[in-house]
Design an enzyme around this catalytic site. Structure first.
Site, PDB file in Angstrom:
ATOM      1  CG  ASP A  27      28.659  11.404  -9.066  1.00 19.25           C
ATOM      2  OD1 ASP A  27      29.785  11.118  -9.535  1.00 19.25           O
ATOM      3  OD2 ASP A  27      27.643  10.725  -9.269  1.00 19.25           O
ATOM      4  CG  ASP A  31      37.140  10.182  -2.070  1.00 20.65           C
ATOM      5  OD1 ASP A  31      36.386  10.748  -2.909  1.00 20.65           O
ATOM      6  OD2 ASP A  31      37.015   8.992  -1.741  1.00 20.65           O
ATOM      7  CB  THR A  49      31.582  10.753   6.443  1.00 23.36           C
ATOM      8  OG1 THR A  49      32.457  10.540   5.320  1.00 23.36           O
ATOM      9  CG2 THR A  49      31.224  12.228   6.518  1.00 23.36           C
ATOM     10  NE  ARG A  50      28.485   4.190   7.404  1.00 22.26           N
ATOM     11  CZ  ARG A  50      27.244   3.877   7.783  1.00 22.26           C
ATOM     12  NH1 ARG A  50      27.060   2.953   8.703  1.00 22.26           N
ATOM     13  NH2 ARG A  50      26.205   4.498   7.258  1.00 22.26           N
ATOM     14  CG  PHE A  51      32.111   7.979   1.383  1.00 26.60           C
ATOM     15  CD1 PHE A  51      31.898   7.042   0.393  1.00 26.60           C
ATOM     16  CD2 PHE A  51      32.814   9.131   1.059  1.00 26.60           C
ATOM     17  CE1 PHE A  51      32.370   7.244  -0.904  1.00 26.60           C
ATOM     18  CE2 PHE A  51      33.290   9.344  -0.229  1.00 26.60           C
ATOM     19  CZ  PHE A  51      33.060   8.390  -1.202  1.00 26.60           C
TER      20      PHE A  51
END
Length: 283
Positions: free
Chosen positions: A175, A211, A248-250
């Protein structure tokens, strides 16, 4: 600002398929998964402090619920801070152990475990659906080198892991806590790195990825400044994504939106002679 305390989430509900009988109503206070992860395993036994995570409330599918109920007693671990773990006993072998903090739904964790069966992965998260999904993936793919831990990684490191017991640390897409007033909640801070260093063997790899560019810059700054770690990059900057870290998909969604993903690869340097290293506790 007062310390953030992990709230106890409402018991999640598993989604039922058509024709499946309705489960009996639970009595007040009865846990959703009697043999599964506890809502707050450490309870109030440790100090109140600002935490870098907060449990998310979301639905648990019937498959995830089944995995939690059946596999948690075998491959699950509640972080209660009550004992020092014997990692060889936990995994059933003496192979190197990598700690992964925050694994989401577990797809990348399972892929890395399958690609490197000689390394054990102790994966920590507080997201119940993700815990169930990773357990399901581990069973489906025959991954005996994954254990799923539930709770606060700080308590795990400080109270339950021995000095020099880890061969690596992975923190992928934590986070970012983007608001300035919340920056103190970010996981990668000097105090956390000092604690982690006390549990990492010399030469252990610390691998972070994010990111969120401002967070990436902070990670690079605090890791570079910390005397227990050295950058694997000669130029002292970010590393390209290594092949062993799957997309990852994210992450793909972020890349499609133009996000920049930064990887950081640092190594634990050999111990010095400070008392904090001699007795195994952070200085």
């Amino acid at each position: 600002m007062s310390d953030s305390v992990m709230s106890t989430p409402e018991a999640p509900h598993a989604e039922r398929t058509a024709g499946e009988p309705s489960p009996r109503a639970r009595a007040k206070g009865e846990p959703r998964f009697p043999d599964g992860p506890k809502a707050d395993p450490a309870g109030s036994h440790f100090e109140r402090r600002i935490r870098s995570f907060q449990p998310r409330r979301s639905r648990v599918t019937s498959g995830q619920a089944d995995a939690l109920q059946r596999l948690w007693p075998v491959w699950g671990l509640d972080i209660d801070g009550s004992r020092r773990l014997d990692l060889a006993e936990l995994f059933g072998n003496g192979r190197p152990v990598v700690l992964e903090i925050g694994f989401g739904m577990g797809e990348a964790t399972a892929e890395m475990a399958a690609a490197d069966p000689g390394t054990n992965i102790l994966a920590v998260d507080v997201h119940t659906p993700g815990q169930g999904h990773l357990l399901h993936l581990a069973e489906e793919r025959g991954l005996t080198n994954v254990r799923v831990a539930n709770g606060d990684a700080i308590i795990l490191l400080r109270e339950m892991l021995a000095p020099d017991s880890l061969s690596g640390l992975r923190v992928f897409f934590p986070d970012p806590w983007p608001k300035k007033r919340h920056h103190k909640r970010r996981l990668i801070q000097p105090e956390f790195l000092t604690l982690a260093a006390s549990r990492l063997a010399p030469g252990a790899l610390v691998h972070c990825a994010t990111d969120w560019e401002p967070y990436a810059e902070q990670m690079l700054e605090v890791l570079t400044a910390h005397p227990d770690f050295e950058n694997t990059r000669e130029d002292g900057g970010f590393a390209p994504r290594p092949e062993f870290r799957p997309l990852t998909r994210f992450e793909r969604q972020g890349l499609d939106k133009g996000h920049v993903v930064n990887d950081l690869l640092f190594r634990r340097v050999p111990h010095d002679d400070r008392a904090g290293h001699r007795d195994g506790d952070p200085a």
